[in-house]
Design an enzyme around this catalytic site. Structure first.
Site, PDB file in Angstrom:
ATOM      1  N   HIS A  25       0.496   7.121   4.924  1.00 22.89           N
ATOM      2  CA  HIS A  25       0.430   8.329   5.760  1.00 22.89           C
ATOM      3  C   HIS A  25      -0.357   9.449   5.081  1.00 22.89           C
ATOM      4  O   HIS A  25      -0.718  10.432   5.733  1.00 22.89           O
ATOM      5  CB  HIS A  25       1.842   8.817   6.104  1.00 22.89           C
ATOM      6  CG  HIS A  25       2.739   8.949   4.913  1.00 22.89           C
ATOM      7  ND1 HIS A  25       3.463   7.892   4.418  1.00 22.89           N
ATOM      8  CD2 HIS A  25       3.024  10.004   4.114  1.00 22.89           C
ATOM      9  CE1 HIS A  25       4.155   8.285   3.359  1.00 22.89           C
ATOM     10  NE2 HIS A  25       3.910   9.567   3.159  1.00 22.89           N
ATOM     11  N   GLU A  33       3.660   1.241   2.995  1.00 31.11           N
ATOM     12  CA  GLU A  33       4.702   2.255   2.962  1.00 31.11           C
ATOM     13  C   GLU A  33       4.221   3.381   3.858  1.00 31.11           C
ATOM     14  O   GLU A  33       3.196   4.001   3.591  1.00 31.11           O
ATOM     15  CB  GLU A  33       4.944   2.792   1.558  1.00 31.11           C
ATOM     16  CG  GLU A  33       6.040   3.852   1.544  1.00 31.11           C
ATOM     17  CD  GLU A  33       6.065   4.690   0.282  1.00 31.11           C
ATOM     18  OE1 GLU A  33       7.123   5.261  -0.016  1.00 31.11           O
ATOM     19  OE2 GLU A  33       5.021   4.792  -0.399  1.00 31.11           O
ATOM     20  N   ASN A  41      14.464   8.246  -7.317  1.00 32.52           N
ATOM     21  CA  ASN A  41      14.325   9.621  -6.840  1.00 32.52           C
ATOM     22  C   ASN A  41      15.664  10.321  -6.659  1.00 32.52           C
ATOM     23  O   ASN A  41      15.718  11.416  -6.102  1.00 32.52           O
ATOM     24  CB  ASN A  41      13.521   9.651  -5.539  1.00 32.52           C
ATOM     25  CG  ASN A  41      12.032   9.494  -5.806  1.00 32.52           C
ATOM     26  OD1 ASN A  41      11.540   9.900  -6.852  1.00 32.52           O
ATOM     27  ND2 ASN A  41      11.315   8.900  -4.872  1.00 32.52           N
ATOM     28  N   LEU A  67       0.845  -1.191   0.000  1.00 32.20           N
ATOM     29  CA  LEU A  67       0.000   0.000   0.000  1.00 32.20           C
ATOM     30  C   LEU A  67       0.881   1.243   0.000  1.00 32.20           C
ATOM     31  O   LEU A  67       1.620   1.506   0.952  1.00 32.20           O
ATOM     32  CB  LEU A  67      -0.912   0.008   1.230  1.00 32.20           C
ATOM     33  CG  LEU A  67      -1.719  -1.268   1.480  1.00 32.20           C
ATOM     34  CD1 LEU A  67      -2.477  -1.171   2.795  1.00 32.20           C
ATOM     35  CD2 LEU A  67      -2.675  -1.533   0.330  1.00 32.20           C
ATOM     36  N   ASP A  68       0.786   2.022  -1.057  1.00 30.52           N
ATOM     37  CA  ASP A  68       1.639   3.188  -1.226  1.00 30.52           C
ATOM     38  C   ASP A  68       1.272   4.292  -0.232  1.00 30.52           C
ATOM     39  O   ASP A  68       0.093   4.630  -0.065  1.00 30.52           O
ATOM     40  CB  ASP A  68       1.507   3.712  -2.661  1.00 30.52           C
ATOM     41  CG  ASP A  68       2.377   4.915  -2.923  1.00 30.52           C
ATOM     42  OD1 ASP A  68       3.605   4.777  -2.881  1.00 30.52           O
ATOM     43  OD2 ASP A  68       1.825   6.011  -3.156  1.00 30.52           O
ATOM     44  N   ALA A  69       2.277   4.870   0.417  1.00 29.72           N
ATOM     45  CA  ALA A  69       2.168   6.098   1.221  1.00 29.72           C
ATOM     46  C   ALA A  69       0.882   6.166   2.039  1.00 29.72           C
ATOM     47  O   ALA A  69       0.056   7.065   1.862  1.00 29.72           O
ATOM     48  CB  ALA A  69       2.300   7.327   0.322  1.00 29.72           C
ATOM     49  N   HIS A  94      12.759   1.273  -5.706  1.00 26.08           N
ATOM     50  CA  HIS A  94      12.445   2.187  -6.810  1.00 26.08           C
ATOM     51  C   HIS A  94      12.555   3.636  -6.358  1.00 26.08           C
ATOM     52  O   HIS A  94      12.975   4.504  -7.128  1.00 26.08           O
ATOM     53  CB  HIS A  94      11.041   1.894  -7.357  1.00 26.08           C
ATOM     54  CG  HIS A  94       9.931   2.387  -6.497  1.00 26.08           C
ATOM     55  ND1 HIS A  94       9.379   1.650  -5.481  1.00 26.08           N
ATOM     56  CD2 HIS A  94       9.259   3.570  -6.489  1.00 26.08           C
ATOM     57  CE1 HIS A  94       8.427   2.351  -4.892  1.00 26.08           C
ATOM     58  NE2 HIS A  94       8.322   3.516  -5.480  1.00 26.08           N
TER      59      HIS A  94
END
Length: 576
Positions: free
Chosen positions: A246, A280, A380, A242-244, A375
């Protein structure tokens, strides 16, 4: 085929079948339903209050792209062969992250199948696919997806994902999928026309937040919860990253993440195989992975970037940006024993205190996913350069050994295992020239603000994408072949040695000497001794070395110590 759509603000909804339209019936909770004569592969759309036809928000198949209409998709047409698949738990596994578009020159899920035997020989257990949700354009990282239920057509569409998962399961590999529930991309996002999927009550780096707690949010939550279940049930996936999380602002008493873990745990019981949710999270909050019975969110694991930052800064000397607080061996030792470096401490990058301590007697290390490269940590960077490009062969082996012998769940990023010479930069291919220019300029502003250099490849330049595709001739060539052999040996040792598979954090100890630039990690009856200095070092083990299990350079065994060559690492069994 029954068609349904959630459109609570519409007063009339029609199914558009190209040559004809059929009205839909309103049902409970803002849903509309119809049963037109639609078969697998037929195009259809929805007209809200007489407007232009829009694709189904839950479309599974978009062969004409995110601006086109959906095609009806029948899951029952696919012939699975993995009926005996027992599943693959995250605990005890090694994860391999890959981007379908750049993993092979073919850039498809079917092309990726041809390289699965390499992953089996490497010794990984779970393949983590970067986001597959359909987005505008052909090439991109996947975090600008706008059709969350549809597999990006250039990757092969929904059948190709099923073929990939089936092929992985035949080889004993589990599959995780990276999903993005915190925002949608800027092109092809039509959800707001159907209902209150977004809210201006909360803001994110991408604009209005996904509506998880405001009026109308029940429909949004159902959209996401049902989506997660579909990936796991209908595509036979073994888990989701699960991306970000927060950025999932949610003030309800029962948050989306808690509800999701409960739903997934129930589904795992029905399917009789383990299913894992990995978050994440930038919060450094152990409650994310604390069981729900102990008032946590109950996820299987969360990404732990602090170990990456600590090891990366220690071996490279970089101190810009979020590396400012890292670089000491003390930081490496703290993260190896306690998961987080920032566990309530001052973060100069954030300008505030950050994080919460991990109870190492309660939480096992496998609940934290760690990596030398990801990644994010490669892509980044301004030029997408890999750590192996600027690091000595010795320090590369030291860094990889510290991560892969840690008590956590290790993850590799594609090509890392042979020190790929290809960069992995940020790339996109938005057809809209104005949007493409905005992405290019925004990327340059971002790196200028962090003082991370101005040599930023243009994301919209096709050459940026092409340069990021792995070169599969390299694993058979030196020096790549030697690095691949080292990674294989490390993973084989991790599988073979129970002490390295022990995830109990309270059984890990680290001794180090900052001026001497060496450290020793105690893992039961094993010692992982690392020398980061440019000179040989005699490193105390406080035990009698009995056997060298793996070493990057031949060490000397002495009484209660080991002599390590410059920039080398050894795993030693001790007898007392």
């Amino acid at each position: 085929m029954r068609l349904q759509v959630w459109a609570p603000l519409a007063t009339a909804v029609d199914v558009d079948l190209g040559t004809r339209r059929e009205p839909m019936r309103p049902t409970v909770g803002g849903w509309w339903s119809a049963e037109p004569d639609v078969g697998h592969g037929d195009a259809y759309g929805f007209r809200l209050d007489g407007g232009d036809p829009l694709s189904d928000p839950r479309a599974l198949w978009l062969p004409d792209g995110v601006h086109g209409l959906a095609r009806a998709y029948d899951h029952s047409r696919f012939a699975w062969t993995d009926q005996e698949w027992p599943g693959r738990p995250l605990a005890g596994s090694v994860v391999y992250e890959l981007h379908v578009g750049t993993f092979t020159p073919g850039g498809t899920l079917d092309a990726a199948v041809d390289r699965l035997d390499h992953l089996v020989e490497l010794g990984v257990d779970l393949v983590e696919l970067m986001p597959l949700a359909a987005f505008d354009g052909r090439h991109g990282w996947g975090y600008d997806g706008v059709a969350l239920w549809a597999v990006h057509e250039p990757y092969g569409g929904p059948d190709a994902l099923k073929r990939f998962v089936d092929a992985c399961h035949r080889r004993g590999l589990g599959v995780l999928l990276d999903v993005v529930y915190n925002h949608l991309g800027p092109s092809g996002n039509y959800l707001a026309r159907f209902g209150p999927y977004f809210t201006d009550a909360h803001r994110t780096p991408w604009g209005d937040a996904v509506n998880l707690d405001q009026p109308g949010s029940d429909g949004t939550r159902a959209f996401l919860l049902d989506n997660a279940e579909s990936w796991l049930r209908d595509f036979h996936l073994d888990g989701l990253r699960l991306d970000a999380v927060h950025e999932l602002t949610d003030v309800r008493a029962l948050t989306l993440l808690e509800e999701l873990t409960a739903r997934v745990d129930a589904l795992a019981g029905v399917l009789a195989r383990p299913l894992s949710l990995v978050a994440e999270s930038d919060r450094n909050d152990p409650q994310v992975v604390l069981p729900r019975a102990e008032h946590g969110l109950g996820l299987a694991a969360q990404w732990d970037d602090d170990l990456h930052h600590a090891v990366h800064a220690a071996v490279t000397g970089e101190r810009l940006g979020y590396y400012a607080d890292f670089g000491s061996l003390g930081a490496v030792a703290k993260t190896l024993t306690g998961a987080f470096f920032h566990d309530g401490t001052w973060s100069s990058f954030r300008g505030r205190h950050h994080g919460r301590p991990v109870d190492t007697c309660v939480l096992p290390g496998h609940r934290f996913v760690v990596a030398l490269q990801t990644h994010d940590q490669v892509g980044n960077r301004a030029a997408g350069d890999r750590i192996s490009g600027g690091l000595s062969p010795g320090l590369l082996r030291v860094a990889s050994a510290l991560v892969l012998t840690s008590p956590f769940t290790p993850m590799l990023f594609m090509g890392e295992e042979w020190a790929a010479s290809t960069p992995w930069a940020f790339f996109s291919s938005f057809p809209d020239p104005l949007l493409g220019r905005a992405v290019t300029e925004g990327r340059r502003r971002e790196f200028g603000a962090h003082a991370w250099g101005d040599d930023v490849p243009d994301p919209q330049d096709p050459a940026t994408f092409a340069a990021s595709v792995l070169d599969w001739a390299e694993p058979a060539q030196e020096p790549h072949a030697s690095v691949l052999g080292w990674y294989r040996a490390l993973l084989a040792l991790r599988r073979a040695e129970p002490d390295l598979r022990d995830a109990r954090l309270d059984r890990v100890a680290v001794a180090f000497d900052e001026p001497g630039r060496w450290l020793v990690v105690t893992r039961g009856g094993l010692r992982v001794a690392a020398n980061l200095s440019a000179e040989s070092r005699v490193v105390p083990l406080h035990a009698t070395p009995a056997e060298v299990l793996l070493a990057s350079s031949p060490p000397g065994l002495l009484a209660h110590s080991v002599e390590l060559a410059a920039e080398s690492v050894a795993v030693v069994r001790v007898s007392g």
